[in-house]
Write an enzyme that holds these catalytic residues in place. Sequence first.
Site, mmCIF file in Angstrom:
data_model
loop_
_atom_site.group_PDB
_atom_site.id
_atom_site.type_symbol
_atom_site.label_atom_id
_atom_site.label_comp_id
_atom_site.label_asym_id
_atom_site.label_seq_id
_atom_site.Cartn_x
_atom_site.Cartn_y
_atom_site.Cartn_z
ATOM 1 N N THR A 126 50.436 35.746 27.776
ATOM 2 C CA THR A 126 51.718 35.015 27.719
ATOM 3 C C THR A 126 52.706 35.783 26.840
ATOM 4 O O THR A 126 53.886 35.923 27.185
ATOM 5 C CB THR A 126 51.487 33.594 27.166
ATOM 6 O OG1 THR A 126 50.415 33.011 27.913
ATOM 7 C CG2 THR A 126 52.725 32.739 27.296
ATOM 8 N N VAL A 161 42.179 22.798 38.268
ATOM 9 C CA VAL A 161 41.797 21.918 39.378
ATOM 10 C C VAL A 161 40.634 22.477 40.191
ATOM 11 O O VAL A 161 40.476 23.689 40.323
ATOM 12 C CB VAL A 161 43.010 21.685 40.310
ATOM 13 C CG1 VAL A 161 44.017 20.779 39.621
ATOM 14 C CG2 VAL A 161 43.658 22.998 40.716
ATOM 15 N N LYS A 212 41.009 28.018 28.991
ATOM 16 C CA LYS A 212 40.696 28.135 30.425
ATOM 17 C C LYS A 212 39.507 29.088 30.653
ATOM 18 O O LYS A 212 38.588 28.803 31.425
ATOM 19 C CB LYS A 212 41.948 28.655 31.150
ATOM 20 C CG LYS A 212 41.727 29.142 32.541
ATOM 21 C CD LYS A 212 41.485 28.005 33.497
ATOM 22 C CE LYS A 212 40.954 28.532 34.799
ATOM 23 N NZ LYS A 212 41.264 27.702 35.920
ATOM 24 N N CYS A 266 37.132 32.093 40.524
ATOM 25 C CA CYS A 266 37.385 31.818 39.108
ATOM 26 C C CYS A 266 36.160 32.074 38.251
ATOM 27 O O CYS A 266 36.185 32.885 37.343
ATOM 28 C CB CYS A 266 37.803 30.361 38.945
ATOM 29 S SG CYS A 266 39.082 29.910 40.110
ATOM 30 N N ARG A 339 35.739 33.185 51.054
ATOM 31 C CA ARG A 339 36.069 34.324 50.195
ATOM 32 C C ARG A 339 35.184 34.329 48.953
ATOM 33 O O ARG A 339 34.851 33.288 48.414
ATOM 34 C CB ARG A 339 37.546 34.260 49.794
ATOM 35 C CG ARG A 339 38.457 34.393 51.018
ATOM 36 C CD ARG A 339 39.880 34.068 50.670
ATOM 37 N NE ARG A 339 39.942 32.814 49.964
ATOM 38 C CZ ARG A 339 40.878 32.509 49.062
ATOM 39 N NH1 ARG A 339 41.816 33.366 48.792
ATOM 40 N NH2 ARG A 339 40.874 31.344 48.456
#
Length: 422
Positions: A126, A161, A212, A266, A339
Amino acid sequence: MPFETISVVGLGYIGLPTAAVFASRKKKVIGIDVSQKTVDTINRGEVHIVEPDLDMVVHAVVTEGYLRATLNPEPADAFLIAVPTPFKGDHEPDLSYIESASKSIAPVLKRGDLVILESTSPVGATEQMAAWLAEARPDLTFPQSHGEESDIRVAHCPERVLPGHVLRELVQNDRVIGGMTSKCSELAVKLYKTFVEGECVITNARTAEMCKLTENSFRDVNIAFANELSIICDKLDINVWELIRLANRHPRVNILQPGPGVGGHCIAVDPWFIVSQTPEQARLIRTAREVNDSKPEWVIEKVKLAVADFLLANPDKTAKDVTIACFGLAFKPDIDDLRESPAVAIAKKIALLYPCSVLAVEPNIKELPVGLEACFALKTVEQALFEADLLLLLVDHEEFRAIPSDRLSSRIFIDTRGIWGF
Ligand code: SAJ
């Protein structure tokens, strides 16, 4: 009123649902994507990704004029960057998509705007994004140099999500809001409160980035534990699924499920961001990745052994006569997403080892994607049960759970998900 217009940069698995949900709250949303095809599809009110109910919502908000897609950034009050952050060959995070997204919105930024990085990012991304923005717009001030007085507010608010439940989780999940300053966080909370019913919990940008990565590494490490147990139990002739059910009766034990490996976009990626930044310290996280990444190879070895056993029992046959049916190709149950799927990798490898002998069953797709149709044929459950000598269960889709046990009892099968054992 703040946030008349919201721009979402990157209209993929996260960006498009997010844009659609803002638009469904009657915000004017401008979606930006580098793909003309994606832009055209969305502007027709259609979707290019599969996610329950997304097609309906996108169709409604495009028809009502709340969502419009375009290739070129336009002025807005808030920008959400939701572009991919893959890793390069050496597991180093690749920030080039974030770089080009921030450089593309920089020219349209104005005083008072909020820029949010949603993409899963290594710690420091960030701040790096804010540096790229500042470099492109020396006429504006940014939090890294002007703190609470900055013209532009910047925050990291990672998405969390679960594919398959995106529209519900976007609204209901708690949201971690990591502003570069307190005012950045407060403004970001205001934006998300447009639709988030969960709590918006404030922290700083670096903690939000690490949060995360931590969540997905936690899951990866726990799946690795289950996968390692399954290999140990196989050696010791113990049914790992029964074992886990028994151990999970302990009030403080909650072991996840073994499988043929970890797929998706992820969990198999994000832990590497931690490992690449702190290679000396992240020993357990790295090992978990290695355990999970090596599981497909272990499954392939099991198939080779089963084929060898089959040939011993049928001396009139050769490897060419063995038909192997792979049940499931998706990266997890009851979705159509192939995928980054360990099931696809295993089926392809088996097709290489035993050419012309492999069938695939994937009830969630109508045809095999380009490239896979050369490897094996797509069959129904019934056809595969009829034609195959060896059944290999790779994904616990509901259609496979529904196969009655008496139809399997006399068959040779390898069950990597533990649904055919009992
Ligand atoms: N898997 C197992 N055993 C288990 C659970 C999962 O082998 O007990 C495998 C699945 O089969 C699949 C892989 O792990 O191959 C990942 O599936 P998943 O359902 O655990 O997760 P994803 O990749 O669909 O979504 C994850 C979620 N993260 C967590 O649950 C911590 C989601 O909330 C994140 O938003 C998402 O990653 C993301 O975008 O980062």
